[in-house]
Motif scaffolding. Sequence first.
Motif, PDB file in Angstrom:
ATOM      1  N   LYS A 241      79.023  11.293 -91.274  1.00 34.89           N
ATOM      2  CA  LYS A 241      79.690  11.281 -89.769  1.00 34.89           C
ATOM      3  C   LYS A 241      80.697   9.946 -90.083  1.00 34.89           C
ATOM      4  O   LYS A 241      81.577  10.354 -89.551  1.00 34.89           O
ATOM      5  N   GLU A 242      80.107   8.850 -90.489  1.00 37.11           N
ATOM      6  CA  GLU A 242      81.152   7.788 -90.357  1.00 37.11           C
ATOM      7  C   GLU A 242      82.293   8.085 -91.466  1.00 37.11           C
ATOM      8  O   GLU A 242      83.185   7.413 -91.238  1.00 37.11           O
ATOM      9  N   ASN A 243      82.185   8.885 -92.389  1.00 39.16           N
ATOM     10  CA  ASN A 243      83.367   9.153 -93.019  1.00 39.16           C
ATOM     11  C   ASN A 243      84.140  10.251 -92.660  1.00 39.16           C
ATOM     12  O   ASN A 243      85.016  10.808 -93.370  1.00 39.16           O
ATOM     13  N   ASN A 244      84.110  10.770 -91.293  1.00 35.16           N
ATOM     14  CA  ASN A 244      84.881  11.549 -90.603  1.00 35.16           C
ATOM     15  C   ASN A 244      84.844  12.826 -91.303  1.00 35.16           C
ATOM     16  O   ASN A 244      85.830  13.566 -91.407  1.00 35.16           O
ATOM     17  N   ILE A 245      83.710  13.399 -92.028  1.00 38.80           N
ATOM     18  CA  ILE A 245      83.665  14.559 -92.558  1.00 38.80           C
ATOM     19  C   ILE A 245      83.013  15.696 -91.687  1.00 38.80           C
ATOM     20  O   ILE A 245      83.355  16.794 -91.593  1.00 38.80           O
ATOM     21  N   LEU A 246      82.330  15.335 -90.557  1.00 41.90           N
ATOM     22  CA  LEU A 246      81.467  15.961 -89.951  1.00 41.90           C
ATOM     23  C   LEU A 246      82.306  16.393 -88.706  1.00 41.90           C
ATOM     24  O   LEU A 246      82.872  15.625 -87.957  1.00 41.90           O
ATOM     25  N   THR A 247      82.243  17.802 -88.362  1.00 43.49           N
ATOM     26  CA  THR A 247      83.136  18.131 -87.043  1.00 43.49           C
ATOM     27  C   THR A 247      82.046  18.399 -86.033  1.00 43.49           C
ATOM     28  O   THR A 247      82.336  18.169 -84.756  1.00 43.49           O
ATOM     29  N   LYS A 248      81.172  19.358 -86.195  1.00 42.56           N
ATOM     30  CA  LYS A 248      80.155  19.689 -84.959  1.00 42.56           C
ATOM     31  C   LYS A 248      78.759  19.645 -85.453  1.00 42.56           C
ATOM     32  O   LYS A 248      78.452  19.945 -86.779  1.00 42.56           O
ATOM     33  N   SER A 249      77.876  19.778 -84.544  1.00 43.78           N
ATOM     34  CA  SER A 249      76.595  19.750 -84.749  1.00 43.78           C
ATOM     35  C   SER A 249      75.711  20.740 -84.032  1.00 43.78           C
ATOM     36  O   SER A 249      76.240  21.054 -83.037  1.00 43.78           O
ATOM     37  N   SER A 250      74.649  21.561 -84.692  1.00 48.80           N
ATOM     38  CA  SER A 250      73.966  22.564 -83.860  1.00 48.80           C
ATOM     39  C   SER A 250      72.647  22.440 -84.224  1.00 48.80           C
ATOM     40  O   SER A 250      72.129  21.833 -85.263  1.00 48.80           O
ATOM     41  N   TYR A 251      71.695  22.971 -83.279  1.00 44.08           N
ATOM     42  CA  TYR A 251      70.381  22.931 -83.403  1.00 44.08           C
ATOM     43  C   TYR A 251      69.480  24.062 -83.391  1.00 44.08           C
ATOM     44  O   TYR A 251      69.763  25.014 -82.688  1.00 44.08           O
ATOM     45  N   ARG A 252      68.426  24.462 -84.436  1.00 40.31           N
ATOM     46  CA  ARG A 252      67.728  25.466 -84.575  1.00 40.31           C
ATOM     47  C   ARG A 252      66.155  25.104 -84.362  1.00 40.31           C
ATOM     48  O   ARG A 252      65.726  24.344 -85.223  1.00 40.31           O
ATOM     49  N   PRO A 253      65.739  25.453 -83.157  1.00 38.91           N
ATOM     50  CA  PRO A 253      64.025  24.905 -82.985  1.00 38.91           C
ATOM     51  C   PRO A 253      63.430  25.612 -83.991  1.00 38.91           C
ATOM     52  O   PRO A 253      63.406  26.788 -84.452  1.00 38.91           O
ATOM     53  N   SER A 254      62.300  24.804 -84.506  1.00 35.68           N
ATOM     54  CA  SER A 254      61.270  25.210 -85.369  1.00 35.68           C
ATOM     55  C   SER A 254      60.167  26.366 -84.569  1.00 35.68           C
ATOM     56  O   SER A 254      60.354  26.399 -83.218  1.00 35.68           O
ATOM     57  N   LYS A 255      59.526  26.966 -85.398  1.00 35.50           N
ATOM     58  CA  LYS A 255      58.470  27.733 -84.874  1.00 35.50           C
ATOM     59  C   LYS A 255      57.613  26.904 -83.802  1.00 35.50           C
ATOM     60  O   LYS A 255      56.814  27.503 -82.803  1.00 35.50           O
ATOM     61  N   ARG A 256      57.097  25.938 -84.340  1.00 37.08           N
ATOM     62  CA  ARG A 256      56.372  24.951 -83.802  1.00 37.08           C
ATOM     63  C   ARG A 256      56.822  24.625 -82.221  1.00 37.08           C
ATOM     64  O   ARG A 256      56.273  24.743 -80.946  1.00 37.08           O
ATOM     65  N   THR A 257      58.264  24.176 -82.204  1.00 36.87           N
ATOM     66  CA  THR A 257      58.846  24.130 -80.915  1.00 36.87           C
ATOM     67  C   THR A 257      58.863  25.174 -79.847  1.00 36.87           C
ATOM     68  O   THR A 257      58.807  25.080 -78.808  1.00 36.87           O
ATOM     69  N   ILE A 258      59.120  26.382 -80.552  1.00 34.50           N
ATOM     70  CA  ILE A 258      59.419  27.388 -79.777  1.00 34.50           C
ATOM     71  C   ILE A 258      57.731  27.845 -79.067  1.00 34.50           C
ATOM     72  O   ILE A 258      57.903  28.087 -77.926  1.00 34.50           O
ATOM     73  N   LEU A 259      56.756  27.624 -80.071  1.00 31.03           N
ATOM     74  CA  LEU A 259      55.645  28.082 -79.741  1.00 31.03           C
ATOM     75  C   LEU A 259      55.215  26.908 -78.343  1.00 31.03           C
ATOM     76  O   LEU A 259      54.307  27.258 -77.512  1.00 31.03           O
ATOM     77  N   LEU A 260      55.602  25.730 -78.602  1.00 28.92           N
ATOM     78  CA  LEU A 260      55.048  24.695 -77.598  1.00 28.92           C
ATOM     79  C   LEU A 260      55.645  24.867 -76.153  1.00 28.92           C
ATOM     80  O   LEU A 260      55.435  24.759 -75.297  1.00 28.92           O
ATOM     81  N   LYS A 261      56.966  25.471 -76.204  1.00 30.78           N
ATOM     82  CA  LYS A 261      57.857  26.028 -74.998  1.00 30.78           C
ATOM     83  C   LYS A 261      57.004  27.130 -74.389  1.00 30.78           C
ATOM     84  O   LYS A 261      56.881  26.911 -73.369  1.00 30.78           O
ATOM     85  N   TYR A 262      56.404  27.929 -75.371  1.00 31.32           N
ATOM     86  CA  TYR A 262      55.719  29.084 -74.660  1.00 31.32           C
ATOM     87  C   TYR A 262      54.450  28.526 -73.922  1.00 31.32           C
ATOM     88  O   TYR A 262      54.033  28.935 -72.798  1.00 31.32           O
ATOM     89  N   GLU A 263      53.805  27.592 -74.537  1.00 28.82           N
ATOM     90  CA  GLU A 263      52.640  26.981 -73.917  1.00 28.82           C
ATOM     91  C   GLU A 263      52.951  26.245 -72.446  1.00 28.82           C
ATOM     92  O   GLU A 263      52.261  26.231 -71.507  1.00 28.82           O
ATOM     93  N   GLU A 264      54.324  25.939 -72.400  1.00 27.10           N
ATOM     94  CA  GLU A 264      54.539  25.189 -71.166  1.00 27.10           C
ATOM     95  C   GLU A 264      54.684  26.515 -70.060  1.00 27.10           C
ATOM     96  O   GLU A 264      54.516  26.159 -68.921  1.00 27.10           O
ATOM     97  N   LEU A 265      55.124  27.660 -70.595  1.00 24.62           N
ATOM     98  CA  LEU A 265      55.535  28.753 -69.729  1.00 24.62           C
ATOM     99  C   LEU A 265      54.498  29.537 -69.315  1.00 24.62           C
ATOM    100  O   LEU A 265      54.433  29.986 -68.206  1.00 24.62           O
ATOM    101  N   ILE A 266      53.487  29.721 -70.062  1.00 29.50           N
ATOM    102  CA  ILE A 266      52.384  30.561 -70.029  1.00 29.50           C
ATOM    103  C   ILE A 266      51.319  29.762 -69.025  1.00 29.50           C
ATOM    104  O   ILE A 266      50.940  28.558 -69.085  1.00 29.50           O
ATOM    105  N   ASP A 267      51.016  30.575 -67.999  1.00 30.97           N
ATOM    106  CA  ASP A 267      49.857  29.959 -67.139  1.00 30.97           C
ATOM    107  C   ASP A 267      48.619  29.517 -67.951  1.00 30.97           C
ATOM    108  O   ASP A 267      48.039  30.389 -68.952  1.00 30.97           O
ATOM    109  N   GLU A 268      48.129  28.256 -67.732  1.00 31.42           N
ATOM    110  CA  GLU A 268      46.978  27.865 -68.568  1.00 31.42           C
ATOM    111  C   GLU A 268      45.626  28.622 -68.505  1.00 31.42           C
ATOM    112  O   GLU A 268      44.910  28.574 -69.336  1.00 31.42           O
ATOM    113  N   ARG A 269      45.846  29.537 -67.517  1.00 33.29           N
ATOM    114  CA  ARG A 269      44.449  30.316 -67.768  1.00 33.29           C
ATOM    115  C   ARG A 269      44.344  31.406 -68.772  1.00 33.29           C
ATOM    116  O   ARG A 269      43.482  32.070 -69.127  1.00 33.29           O
TER     117      ARG A 269
END
Length: 565
Positions: A241-269
């Motif tokens: 980045k400091e050498n001005n080669i980088l133009t943009k960044s993007s993010y891909r969540p891991s399987k763990r991150t995706i599953l933890l999001k489902y834990e938030e969305l699913i009713d704890e019951r």
Amino acid sequence: MENNESEIDDENFFLSINGKEDPKAELLATLSAFFSNEKADDNSSICRFPARYVWLQEKLKAKDFPTAVCSEYEKTYKRVDPKSVTLVFPSAHINSPASMFGHTFLRINSSYNSKLLSYAVNYAASVNSETENGVFFAIKGLFGGYYGRYSLLPYYEKLKEYRDSEQRDIWEYDLNLNEDEIERMFMHIWELNGVYSDYFFLTENCSYNMLWLLEVAREELKLRDSFLYQVIPLESVQIVKENNILTKSSYRPSKRTILLKYEELIDERYLAIPLNLIGSEYKLEELIDNNEINVTQKSYLLEATVENLEYLFSKGKITKDEYLEKFHKFTRARAKLGLSNKIDIKTPPNPIDSHRAVRLQAGVGSDNGEMKSYLGMRPAYHDLEDSNYGFLRGTQIEFMDILLSSSKNGVEVENATILSIVSLAQRSEFFKSLSWRTKIGWNREYLKDDAIFNLSIGTGYSWGNELAFVYTLVDPIFYLKDDFTSGLGVSVGLNFDKYKLVNTNIELTKRVYDNGRNQTIIKASQGFNLTQNSKIVLKYDYIDKYVDKLKKTEHSFLGILRYYY
């Protein structure tokens, strides 16, 4: 090349018997091979070393250079179809010491719309990560105990490995290399096919070799010169980045991150249902026919079931036949529920904006009423008191952390850590992770006043939410000075880390020793982040000591300024 010696260690890479140490001999041997009577096909020196061939042709400005028909190279180049390059950073692996620094590799993007069909250029130690102990890997890797090799694989294969199996979030950084630079780099990658170099965990590692390839692509770059004694993957991205080669960044969540999001969305019951569906403890028909569960929750449950199924298959915990049978069954059931909105996963802080690895610190404080000044340095990398912004939560890895104090009694060693690794993986419904830590070095936590060599290895559990996490660990500890002392400690800790500008750490430890004595240690710190690479930390320590067989308590207060570079 350093001191006229190539960093490639495989003798098959050189045309001269002295090519590794003698660049002139290698140059003459290369020219001799190019102008020899060898058959001008895929086995020729020209086809083996296309980057050398083009470079020499340009430098010599030769018009009558020999040629060869390199059909295998052309076929591979056409298949890869290089159009642009992306630097990929899989973040740290929560329970792998060998992966806590993260990793970098390159993705060569083609003209296809889907990046999954692109190819990845990877450099890694030739080691079986499933069977090799992570700590031993780190030790052997420090001293070049493995061969490092390049590989060219479909990008989706690397995603399966890092994002799905190893649960690592993926960051992608597009680079501004032009097509001529990319072709030059690709030619050199071709030359390195099947060639090995000695792999060094801190220096000639994955990131060092990716920077090397970028320097091949754009000759004026001097990326590796930014590092003196260590090349940390995250820092290599920051240097790009400091050498001005980088133009943009993007993010891909891991399987763990995706599953933890489902834990938030699913009713704890209903959180137990996805794994019970996979294990057949809960029947699919029961879920579909349950009128108490609304359609949205059923959708989340089936999607989480499929994600868990894919994760278990990637870890080899279910057979391919079982995976395919259940995958089709669950996806068909999910399709019948109709379309729904894609789950929204918030992009976490970009690792490129985290603090640098080397830390200097200076401060003043009171140790049991005695004023002291403090000075310290740590070459690498991150601890729980540092800003967590951009780092994997609950992880720590430090090498050679030194803290000295000065008072009217002279200069003393407060802490000299050789190696400290902490992995506080928060447990959840889908992830029953084990937390652990280990530390070796000198500190002043023992019953006596001076710094004593010690080794501790602990394990336990951690739980958390978006505001903070707590943990409890059992730590056997061993001290060695004039005699050998062992003890057992139980620690309970709390870490508030939600906010970018502040973080709080509190830990209570009770220890008993084989000499019959016991000890209470309380550590508390409050950090205030000033900039990306500077912060102030206020600390309080309470510790039991024994002087002339009499127990006493010590209180210390410390204010310290930390700078990272």
